[in-house]
Design an enzyme around this catalytic site. Structure first.
Site, PDB file in Angstrom:
ATOM      1  CG  PHE A  38      -2.042  -0.986   1.144  1.00  0.00           C
ATOM      2  CD1 PHE A  38      -3.069  -0.821   0.234  1.00  0.00           C
ATOM      3  CD2 PHE A  38      -2.074  -2.088   1.982  1.00  0.00           C
ATOM      4  CE1 PHE A  38      -4.112  -1.735   0.151  1.00  0.00           C
ATOM      5  CE2 PHE A  38      -3.107  -3.011   1.912  1.00  0.00           C
ATOM      6  CZ  PHE A  38      -4.128  -2.837   1.001  1.00  0.00           C
ATOM      7  N   GLY A  39       1.884   1.297   0.853  1.00  0.00           N
ATOM      8  CA  GLY A  39       2.707   2.488   0.947  1.00  0.00           C
ATOM      9  C   GLY A  39       3.536   2.729  -0.296  1.00  0.00           C
ATOM     10  CD  GLU A  72     -11.286  -8.544   9.162  1.00  0.00           C
ATOM     11  OE1 GLU A  72     -11.773  -7.399   9.096  1.00  0.00           O
ATOM     12  OE2 GLU A  72     -10.203  -8.858   8.640  1.00  0.00           O
TER      13      GLU A  72
END
Length: 429
Positions: free
Chosen positions: A13-14, A173
């Protein structure tokens, strides 16, 4: 005038956020990653529990960089660097090594599972931090059912007992998805097996699940999991793991063939390989603007960086979450853009804006805590969770595929890719 060369290590993501921000700047950007795809980590647990296919959560990096003239990609492993000469050492295979020069280096290599040195967890536990982890866990879960179907006595030995360690969003989750897979799907796949005896046990060393959330959300998550058949144990620690047994600190030994490790992460060890100063959890020490001390041309972002949280107490670091990685990646890219434009050296401190946090508990149930004190639970939170993750996914095809799979799962109580893939040696090996 030569264009500034920027190398970004990590296509998470970064790294992608930084690359996209730099795409229109007068710089040449090279993105380096050992894989040729970006992985959407928040949905790995759905690959592990047969909700999604591997291709749904992965997107080819070259498909992203090809849209921008001055972005390029190298599939390689970083093995070191000469920081003074500003050269990164890459390894493409067992023998081929490349020296990649840079003017600015952004380290965005992410994190790995942290087993805290607990005996047996590294060898017998199943982390869930990359695509290979997710496929390996899915294979193992399905293989346990196949083995128990062939030899029902294995159920007594814990073949269908699944221990999930870690009561954060990932653990919650995974536990919710596993119990749905077992009782809604595999129960029909294995009609001759008493699937009612299967157990999903969620273990958390703290007294409550979902530590960053409010008490109301924590209670809702626990109740929803227990209603679905998950055994929730809080205030419990794992002392040892073996292939078919999990031992707790109080001496209890639980027969279980599966230990899913979602109890924490640590920084990718790339900081040490590059010769950078690291702190707690192996995270690279950075200044307020995310540059590395003594090497202002080196930056660290996301999970691999020790980014101080000014709103926390002394020594408090920002959490290792995707929003932190994305925002820090954009911040560093803007700093480099200032340099490329010939402005004064950037010193703007990074300021993280918390846009809330979410966790899904299973079918139609989730918790979400958003800015301005907005708290959602149940179906509205679940819809918000679905929408956010669809928007964040890379690639239109992936979004369509994931949406179609979710719709099918919700309407039919079915799962798609219940496939066991084993790697086989080539004939010439």
């Amino acid at each position: 005038m030569d264009r500034m060369r920027v190398v970004i290590v990590g296509a998470g993501f970064g790294g992608l956020a930084a690359a996209r921000e730099l795409a229109s700047a007068p710089v040449d950007v090279t993105l380096v990653d050992r894989n040729n795809f970006h992985t959407f980590q928040p949905l790995l647990y759905q690959v592990a529990t047969s909700g999604l296919a591997s291709a749904d959560v992965a997107y080819p990096v070259r498909g992203i960089v090809a849209r921008h003239e001055h972005l390029s990609f190298r599939q390689a492993t970083v093995i070191g660097a000469d920081l003074d000469a500003r050269v990164l050492h890459l390894q493409h295979d067992e023998h081929e090594v490349e020296d990649l020069p840079y003017d600015h280096l952004i380290v965005a290599a992410g994190a790995t599972a942290n087993t805290f040195g607990i005996p047996g967890v590294d060898h017998h536990g199943f982390p869930l931090y990359n695509l290979a982890d997710a496929v390996r866990l899915r294979n193992h879960v399905l293989e346990r059912f196949e083995a128990a179907d062939a030899e029902p006595a294995l159920v007594d030995d814990g073949a269908l007992t699944f221990v999930v360690v870690g009561g954060g969003p990932t653990g919650v989750e995974v536990a919710g998805a596993l119990t749905e897979l077992v009782h809604l799907v595999l129960r029909k796949d294995f009609p001759n097996l008493d699937v009612r005896r299967a157990r999903v046990v969620l273990v958390e060393m703290q007294d409550r699940l979902l530590a960053p959330f409010s008490t109301v959300s924590q209670d809702h998550a626990r109740t929803a999991l227990e209603e679905r058949g998950v055994e929730v144990r809080t205030g419990v620690q794992v002392a040892r793991a073996r292939a078919t047994r999990v031992t707790f600190e109080d001496g209890e030994e639980l027969a279980a063939h599966t230990l899913v490790w979602a109890a924490g992460v640590k920084a990718n060890p790339i900081g040490e390989a590059l010769g950078l100063r690291t702190g707690r959890g192996g995270r690279i020490e950075v200044g307020p603007n995310l540059a590395v001390a003594d090497h202002p041309e080196v930056w660290a972002i996301g999970d691999v960086a020790a980014i101080v949280d000014p709103k926390g107490g002394a020594g408090t670091l920002l959490p290792q979450l995707a929003p932190v990685a994305i925002q820090s990646g954009r911040h560093v890219a803007r700093q480099i853009c200032c340099l490329a434009a010939g402005r004064i050296p950037p010193t703007a401190p990074f300021r993280y804006r918390d846009k809330g946090t979410m966790a899904t508990i299973g079918r139609s149930r989730a918790v979400a805590e958003l800015p301005l004190g907005i708290k959602l639970r149940g179906f509205p939170a679940w819809l918000a969770w679905l929408g956010l993750h669809l928007v964040m996914l890379a690639g239109f095809r992936n979004r369509i595929s994931v949406f179609a799979n979710w719709a099918w799962n919700w309407l039919t109580y079915d799962r798609g890719p219940r496939l066991i893939f084993r790697s086989r040696p080539r004939a010439d090996d």
